[in-house]
Design a protein around this motif. Structure first.
Motif, short mmCIF file in Angstrom:
data_model
loop_
_atom_site.label_atom_id
_atom_site.label_comp_id
_atom_site.label_asym_id
_atom_site.label_seq_id
_atom_site.Cartn_x
_atom_site.Cartn_y
_atom_site.Cartn_z
N VAL A 206 -17.30 37.18 -56.88
CA VAL A 206 -17.23 37.89 -58.16
C VAL A 206 -17.19 39.40 -57.94
O VAL A 206 -16.48 40.13 -58.63
CB VAL A 206 -18.42 37.51 -59.07
CG1 VAL A 206 -18.47 38.40 -60.30
CG2 VAL A 206 -18.30 36.04 -59.49
N ALA A 207 -17.94 39.87 -56.94
CA ALA A 207 -17.97 41.31 -56.64
C ALA A 207 -16.61 41.83 -56.19
O ALA A 207 -16.33 43.03 -56.33
CB ALA A 207 -19.02 41.60 -55.58
N SER A 208 -15.78 40.94 -55.66
CA SER A 208 -14.46 41.35 -55.19
C SER A 208 -13.47 41.54 -56.35
O SER A 208 -12.37 42.07 -56.16
CB SER A 208 -13.89 40.32 -54.21
OG SER A 208 -13.58 39.10 -54.87
N LEU A 209 -13.86 41.10 -57.55
CA LEU A 209 -12.98 41.18 -58.71
C LEU A 209 -13.09 42.55 -59.37
O LEU A 209 -14.11 43.22 -59.28
CB LEU A 209 -13.33 40.09 -59.72
CG LEU A 209 -13.29 38.65 -59.24
CD1 LEU A 209 -13.82 37.72 -60.32
CD2 LEU A 209 -11.86 38.26 -58.86
N ASP A 210 -12.04 42.93 -60.06
CA ASP A 210 -12.06 44.16 -60.85
C ASP A 210 -13.21 44.08 -61.86
O ASP A 210 -13.36 43.08 -62.56
CB ASP A 210 -10.71 44.29 -61.58
CG ASP A 210 -10.61 45.55 -62.42
OD1 ASP A 210 -11.62 46.27 -62.54
OD2 ASP A 210 -9.52 45.82 -62.95
N SER A 211 -14.00 45.15 -61.93
CA SER A 211 -15.18 45.14 -62.80
C SER A 211 -14.83 44.94 -64.28
O SER A 211 -15.66 44.53 -65.07
CB SER A 211 -15.97 46.44 -62.64
OG SER A 211 -15.16 47.55 -62.99
N ASP A 212 -13.57 45.24 -64.64
CA ASP A 212 -13.15 45.12 -66.03
C ASP A 212 -12.24 43.92 -66.25
O ASP A 212 -11.59 43.81 -67.28
CB ASP A 212 -12.42 46.41 -66.45
CG ASP A 212 -12.31 46.55 -67.96
OD1 ASP A 212 -13.28 46.19 -68.65
OD2 ASP A 212 -11.25 47.00 -68.44
#
Length: 302
Positions: A206-212
Protein backbone atom coordinates in the motif's frame (compact mmCIF):
# COMPACT_ATOMS: atom_id res chain seq x y z
CA UNK A 1 -3.49 4.54 -23.06
CA UNK A 2 -5.48 7.28 -24.80
CA UNK A 3 -8.49 5.30 -26.01
CA UNK A 4 -10.44 8.39 -27.08
CA UNK A 5 -7.64 9.46 -29.44
CA UNK A 6 -7.37 5.88 -30.75
CA UNK A 7 -11.13 5.80 -31.32
CA UNK A 8 -11.05 8.98 -33.40
CA UNK A 9 -8.14 7.64 -35.43
CA UNK A 10 -9.74 4.27 -36.19
CA UNK A 11 -13.11 5.84 -36.96
CA UNK A 12 -11.41 7.99 -39.57
CA UNK A 13 -9.46 5.05 -41.00
CA UNK A 14 -12.53 2.81 -41.24
CA UNK A 15 -14.54 5.59 -42.87
CA UNK A 16 -11.96 6.58 -45.48
CA UNK A 17 -10.20 3.29 -46.26
CA UNK A 18 -11.27 0.26 -48.25
CA UNK A 19 -8.80 -2.54 -48.93
CA UNK A 20 -7.78 -6.02 -47.72
CA UNK A 21 -7.15 -4.66 -44.21
CA UNK A 22 -10.78 -3.64 -43.56
CA UNK A 23 -11.38 -6.50 -41.10
CA UNK A 24 -8.20 -5.73 -39.18
CA UNK A 25 -9.04 -2.02 -38.87
CA UNK A 26 -12.60 -2.71 -37.76
CA UNK A 27 -11.38 -5.31 -35.27
CA UNK A 28 -9.00 -2.74 -33.77
CA UNK A 29 -11.84 -0.22 -33.65
CA UNK A 30 -13.98 -2.77 -31.78
CA UNK A 31 -11.12 -3.42 -29.33
CA UNK A 32 -10.79 0.30 -28.60
CA UNK A 33 -14.56 0.61 -28.10
CA UNK A 34 -14.51 -2.34 -25.69
CA UNK A 35 -11.64 -0.82 -23.69
CA UNK A 36 -13.32 2.59 -23.64
CA UNK A 37 -16.63 1.12 -22.48
CA UNK A 38 -15.07 -0.15 -19.23
CA UNK A 39 -15.14 3.36 -17.80
CA UNK A 40 -17.41 5.42 -20.05
CA UNK A 41 -19.73 5.41 -23.03
CA UNK A 42 -18.32 3.79 -26.15
CA UNK A 43 -18.61 6.96 -28.21
CA UNK A 44 -22.29 6.34 -28.97
CA UNK A 45 -21.49 3.03 -30.69
CA UNK A 46 -23.56 -0.08 -30.20
CA UNK A 47 -22.28 -3.59 -30.85
CA UNK A 48 -24.89 -4.00 -33.61
CA UNK A 49 -22.91 -1.53 -35.74
CA UNK A 50 -19.96 -3.94 -35.85
CA UNK A 51 -19.66 -6.89 -38.22
CA UNK A 52 -19.10 -10.49 -37.14
CA UNK A 53 -17.13 -11.82 -40.08
CA UNK A 54 -13.90 -12.87 -38.32
CA UNK A 55 -13.14 -14.39 -34.95
CA UNK A 56 -11.25 -11.25 -33.90
CA UNK A 57 -14.26 -9.06 -34.70
CA UNK A 58 -16.59 -11.44 -32.85
CA UNK A 59 -14.28 -11.46 -29.82
CA UNK A 60 -14.01 -7.67 -29.57
CA UNK A 61 -17.72 -7.28 -30.24
CA UNK A 62 -18.39 -9.69 -27.36
CA UNK A 63 -16.16 -7.62 -25.05
CA UNK A 64 -18.15 -4.51 -25.94
CA UNK A 65 -21.46 -6.33 -25.35
CA UNK A 66 -20.25 -7.55 -21.97
CA UNK A 67 -19.26 -4.05 -20.88
CA UNK A 68 -22.70 -2.86 -21.97
CA UNK A 69 -24.27 -5.45 -19.63
CA UNK A 70 -25.45 -7.72 -22.44
CA UNK A 71 -23.90 -10.87 -21.03
CA UNK A 72 -26.01 -13.49 -22.81
CA UNK A 73 -25.40 -11.87 -26.21
CA UNK A 74 -21.71 -11.64 -25.36
CA UNK A 75 -21.63 -15.39 -24.68
CA UNK A 76 -23.27 -16.09 -28.05
CA UNK A 77 -20.68 -13.92 -29.79
CA UNK A 78 -17.81 -15.63 -27.92
CA UNK A 79 -19.08 -19.05 -29.01
CA UNK A 80 -19.16 -17.78 -32.60
CA UNK A 81 -15.66 -16.38 -32.16
CA UNK A 82 -14.38 -19.74 -30.91
CA UNK A 83 -15.97 -21.60 -33.83
CA UNK A 84 -14.57 -19.17 -36.41
CA UNK A 85 -11.14 -19.25 -34.78
CA UNK A 86 -10.93 -23.04 -34.81
CA UNK A 87 -12.13 -23.27 -38.42
CA UNK A 88 -9.69 -20.58 -39.59
CA UNK A 89 -6.69 -22.18 -37.88
CA UNK A 90 -7.56 -25.74 -38.86
CA UNK A 91 -7.42 -24.66 -42.52
CA UNK A 92 -3.70 -24.02 -42.08
CA UNK A 93 -1.88 -27.38 -42.30
CA UNK A 94 1.12 -25.94 -40.43
CA UNK A 95 -0.94 -25.07 -37.34
CA UNK A 96 -0.97 -27.80 -34.70
CA UNK A 97 -3.61 -28.48 -32.05
CA UNK A 98 -1.46 -26.92 -29.31
CA UNK A 99 -1.22 -23.67 -31.27
CA UNK A 100 -4.97 -23.69 -31.87
CA UNK A 101 -5.65 -24.18 -28.16
CA UNK A 102 -3.26 -21.34 -27.31
CA UNK A 103 -5.13 -19.02 -29.66
CA UNK A 104 -8.48 -20.17 -28.26
CA UNK A 105 -7.23 -19.49 -24.71
CA UNK A 106 -7.98 -15.77 -24.89
CA UNK A 107 -11.54 -16.46 -26.01
CA UNK A 108 -12.04 -19.08 -23.28
CA UNK A 109 -10.83 -16.72 -20.54
CA UNK A 110 -13.26 -14.07 -21.75
CA UNK A 111 -16.03 -16.67 -21.85
CA UNK A 112 -15.26 -17.60 -18.24
CA UNK A 113 -15.31 -13.90 -17.32
CA UNK A 114 -18.72 -13.55 -19.02
CA UNK A 115 -20.08 -16.42 -16.93
CA UNK A 116 -18.56 -14.76 -13.85
CA UNK A 117 -20.29 -11.46 -14.66
CA UNK A 118 -23.59 -13.31 -15.14
CA UNK A 119 -23.26 -14.93 -11.70
CA UNK A 120 -22.64 -18.42 -13.13
CA UNK A 121 -19.52 -18.84 -11.02
CA UNK A 122 -19.26 -22.64 -11.19
CA UNK A 123 -19.07 -22.51 -15.00
CA UNK A 124 -16.52 -19.72 -14.79
CA UNK A 125 -14.37 -21.62 -12.29
CA UNK A 126 -14.47 -24.78 -14.42
CA UNK A 127 -13.29 -22.92 -17.54
CA UNK A 128 -10.49 -21.13 -15.66
CA UNK A 129 -9.32 -24.45 -14.19
CA UNK A 130 -9.31 -26.14 -17.60
CA UNK A 131 -7.28 -23.34 -19.13
CA UNK A 132 -4.71 -23.14 -16.33
CA UNK A 133 -4.29 -26.92 -16.42
CA UNK A 134 -3.20 -26.62 -20.07
CA UNK A 135 -0.35 -24.25 -19.02
CA UNK A 136 -0.50 -21.87 -22.01
CA UNK A 137 2.67 -20.08 -23.10
CA UNK A 138 1.14 -16.61 -22.78
CA UNK A 139 2.12 -15.25 -19.33
CA UNK A 140 -0.50 -12.49 -19.48
CA UNK A 141 -3.25 -15.03 -20.19
CA UNK A 142 -2.21 -17.09 -17.16
CA UNK A 143 -2.08 -13.93 -15.04
CA UNK A 144 -5.56 -12.76 -16.06
CA UNK A 145 -7.08 -16.22 -15.47
CA UNK A 146 -5.30 -16.61 -12.11
CA UNK A 147 -6.36 -13.12 -11.02
CA UNK A 148 -9.97 -13.87 -11.91
CA UNK A 149 -9.85 -17.11 -9.92
CA UNK A 150 -8.58 -15.16 -6.91
CA UNK A 151 -11.51 -12.81 -7.40
CA UNK A 152 -13.90 -15.77 -7.55
CA UNK A 153 -12.43 -17.30 -4.40
CA UNK A 154 -12.83 -14.05 -2.40
CA UNK A 155 -11.99 -14.90 1.22
CA UNK A 156 -12.43 -18.65 0.64
CA UNK A 157 -9.82 -21.22 -0.47
CA UNK A 158 -6.99 -18.85 0.44
CA UNK A 159 -4.34 -21.54 -0.11
CA UNK A 160 -5.36 -21.84 -3.77
CA UNK A 161 -5.45 -18.06 -4.15
CA UNK A 162 -2.01 -17.68 -2.58
CA UNK A 163 -0.56 -20.20 -5.06
CA UNK A 164 -2.15 -18.43 -8.00
CA UNK A 165 -0.98 -15.03 -6.76
CA UNK A 166 2.65 -16.06 -7.33
CA UNK A 167 2.27 -15.83 -11.11
CA UNK A 168 1.11 -12.22 -10.71
CA UNK A 169 4.65 -11.27 -9.67
CA UNK A 170 6.08 -12.11 -13.11
CA UNK A 171 8.14 -9.09 -14.22
CA UNK A 172 7.16 -9.68 -17.87
CA UNK A 173 3.57 -8.66 -17.10
CA UNK A 174 4.39 -4.94 -16.88
CA UNK A 175 4.72 -4.77 -20.65
CA UNK A 176 1.86 -7.15 -21.47
CA UNK A 177 -1.05 -5.87 -19.37
CA UNK A 178 -2.99 -2.63 -19.68
CA UNK A 179 -3.45 -0.18 -16.80
CA UNK A 180 -6.88 -1.53 -15.86
CA UNK A 181 -5.59 -5.10 -15.65
CA UNK A 182 -2.60 -4.04 -13.56
CA UNK A 183 -4.88 -2.19 -11.14
CA UNK A 184 -7.18 -5.21 -10.83
CA UNK A 185 -4.23 -7.50 -10.09
CA UNK A 186 -2.80 -5.11 -7.52
CA UNK A 187 -6.19 -4.79 -5.82
CA UNK A 188 -6.60 -8.56 -5.56
CA UNK A 189 -3.05 -8.97 -4.24
CA UNK A 190 -3.83 -6.41 -1.53
CA UNK A 191 -7.12 -8.08 -0.64
CA UNK A 192 -5.45 -11.49 -0.45
CA UNK A 193 -2.82 -10.12 1.95
CA UNK A 194 -5.67 -8.60 3.96
CA UNK A 195 -7.58 -11.91 4.08
CA UNK A 196 -4.46 -13.81 5.16
CA UNK A 197 -3.53 -11.21 7.81
CA UNK A 198 -0.14 -10.47 6.23
CA UNK A 199 -0.23 -6.93 7.54
CA UNK A 200 3.46 -6.10 7.05
CA UNK A 201 3.47 -7.12 3.38
CA UNK A 202 0.17 -5.31 2.87
CA UNK A 203 1.54 -2.13 4.45
CA UNK A 204 4.58 -2.27 2.17
CA UNK A 205 2.45 -2.77 -0.92
CA UNK A 206 0.00 0.00 0.00
CA UNK A 207 2.89 2.36 0.78
CA UNK A 208 4.13 1.92 -2.79
CA UNK A 209 0.87 3.39 -4.12
CA UNK A 210 0.25 7.04 -4.86
CA UNK A 211 -1.00 8.64 -1.63
CA UNK A 212 -3.94 10.14 -3.53
CA UNK A 213 -4.88 7.03 -5.52
CA UNK A 214 -8.33 5.49 -5.52
CA UNK A 215 -6.84 2.04 -4.96
CA UNK A 216 -4.99 3.13 -1.83
CA UNK A 217 -8.21 4.64 -0.46
CA UNK A 218 -10.20 1.46 -1.16
CA UNK A 219 -7.61 -0.83 0.42
CA UNK A 220 -7.31 1.36 3.51
CA UNK A 221 -11.11 1.41 3.82
CA UNK A 222 -11.15 -2.40 3.52
CA UNK A 223 -8.59 -2.62 6.34
CA UNK A 224 -10.68 -0.37 8.57
CA UNK A 225 -13.84 -2.32 7.74
CA UNK A 226 -12.13 -5.61 8.61
CA UNK A 227 -11.08 -4.08 11.91
CA UNK A 228 -14.78 -3.22 12.53
CA UNK A 229 -13.99 0.50 12.27
CA UNK A 230 -16.95 1.07 9.98
CA UNK A 231 -17.44 4.77 10.67
CA UNK A 232 -13.75 5.47 10.03
CA UNK A 233 -13.94 3.59 6.74
CA UNK A 234 -17.00 5.59 5.68
CA UNK A 235 -15.32 8.85 6.68
CA UNK A 236 -12.21 8.01 4.65
CA UNK A 237 -14.30 7.18 1.58
CA UNK A 238 -16.41 10.31 1.97
CA UNK A 239 -13.33 12.49 2.18
CA UNK A 240 -11.95 10.97 -1.01
CA UNK A 241 -15.24 11.58 -2.83
CA UNK A 242 -15.28 15.21 -1.70
CA UNK A 243 -11.88 15.76 -3.32
CA UNK A 244 -12.51 13.69 -6.46
CA UNK A 245 -16.13 14.38 -7.38
CA UNK A 246 -15.77 13.47 -11.06
CA UNK A 247 -13.52 10.44 -10.73
CA UNK A 248 -14.49 8.36 -7.71
CA UNK A 249 -17.07 5.87 -8.99
CA UNK A 250 -15.72 2.79 -7.18
CA UNK A 251 -15.25 4.74 -3.96
CA UNK A 252 -18.80 6.09 -4.19
CA UNK A 253 -20.21 2.62 -4.82
CA UNK A 254 -18.25 1.26 -1.85
CA UNK A 255 -19.49 4.07 0.37
CA UNK A 256 -23.09 3.42 -0.68
CA UNK A 257 -22.66 -0.27 0.23
CA UNK A 258 -21.52 0.70 3.71
CA UNK A 259 -24.56 2.94 4.15
CA UNK A 260 -26.89 0.16 2.95
CA UNK A 261 -25.27 -2.37 5.30
CA UNK A 262 -25.85 0.07 8.18
CA UNK A 263 -29.48 0.58 7.14
CA UNK A 264 -28.79 4.18 6.08
CA UNK A 265 -30.82 3.95 2.88
CA UNK A 266 -31.36 7.69 2.37
CA UNK A 267 -27.62 8.35 2.69
CA UNK A 268 -26.89 5.55 0.21
CA UNK A 269 -29.31 7.10 -2.29
CA UNK A 270 -27.63 10.48 -1.95
CA UNK A 271 -24.23 8.93 -2.70
CA UNK A 272 -25.54 6.98 -5.69
CA UNK A 273 -27.28 10.02 -7.14
CA UNK A 274 -23.92 11.79 -7.02
CA UNK A 275 -22.36 9.33 -9.48
CA UNK A 276 -23.07 11.38 -12.59
CA UNK A 277 -21.30 8.96 -14.91
CA UNK A 278 -23.77 6.18 -14.05
CA UNK A 279 -26.81 8.39 -13.56
CA UNK A 280 -28.82 7.10 -16.51
CA UNK A 281 -27.57 3.52 -16.60
CA UNK A 282 -30.45 0.99 -16.26
CA UNK A 283 -28.73 -0.73 -13.33
CA UNK A 284 -28.37 2.51 -11.39
CA UNK A 285 -31.97 3.57 -12.08
CA UNK A 286 -33.25 0.16 -10.99
CA UNK A 287 -31.12 0.23 -7.82
CA UNK A 288 -32.35 3.69 -6.83
CA UNK A 289 -35.98 2.73 -7.47
CA UNK A 290 -35.60 -0.29 -5.18
CA UNK A 291 -33.89 1.74 -2.46
CA UNK A 292 -36.48 4.50 -2.56
CA UNK A 293 -39.21 1.85 -2.46
CA UNK A 294 -37.61 0.50 0.72
CA UNK A 295 -37.88 4.00 2.11
CA UNK A 296 -41.51 4.02 0.98
CA UNK A 297 -40.70 7.17 -0.88
CA UNK A 298 -43.18 6.63 -3.70
CA UNK A 299 -42.59 10.06 -5.21
CA UNK A 300 -38.85 9.53 -5.61
CA UNK A 301 -39.32 5.94 -6.78
CA UNK A 302 -41.70 7.11 -9.52
Amino acid sequence: EDYEASLALYQNLVKHSQDEYDNERESNLAAVLASLSFTQSAGGFSASQLRSTTYELCYNKACLLLNQNQGEKALEMLRESEDLCRKALEEDPDTGEDEIEDELGVIKVQTAYAYHRLGQTSKAAKLYAQLLKMKPDDASLIAVASNNVICLNKDKDLFDSTKKARVLLNSQLKQKLNARQKTSILLNRCLLLLYTNQTDQLATLVASLDSDSELRCLIRAAQLHREKKIDEAASLLREYVNHHQDDAVRVQLTLSQIHIAKGQIAEACDVLKGIHRLQHRPGMVSCLVQLYTRLRDAESAG
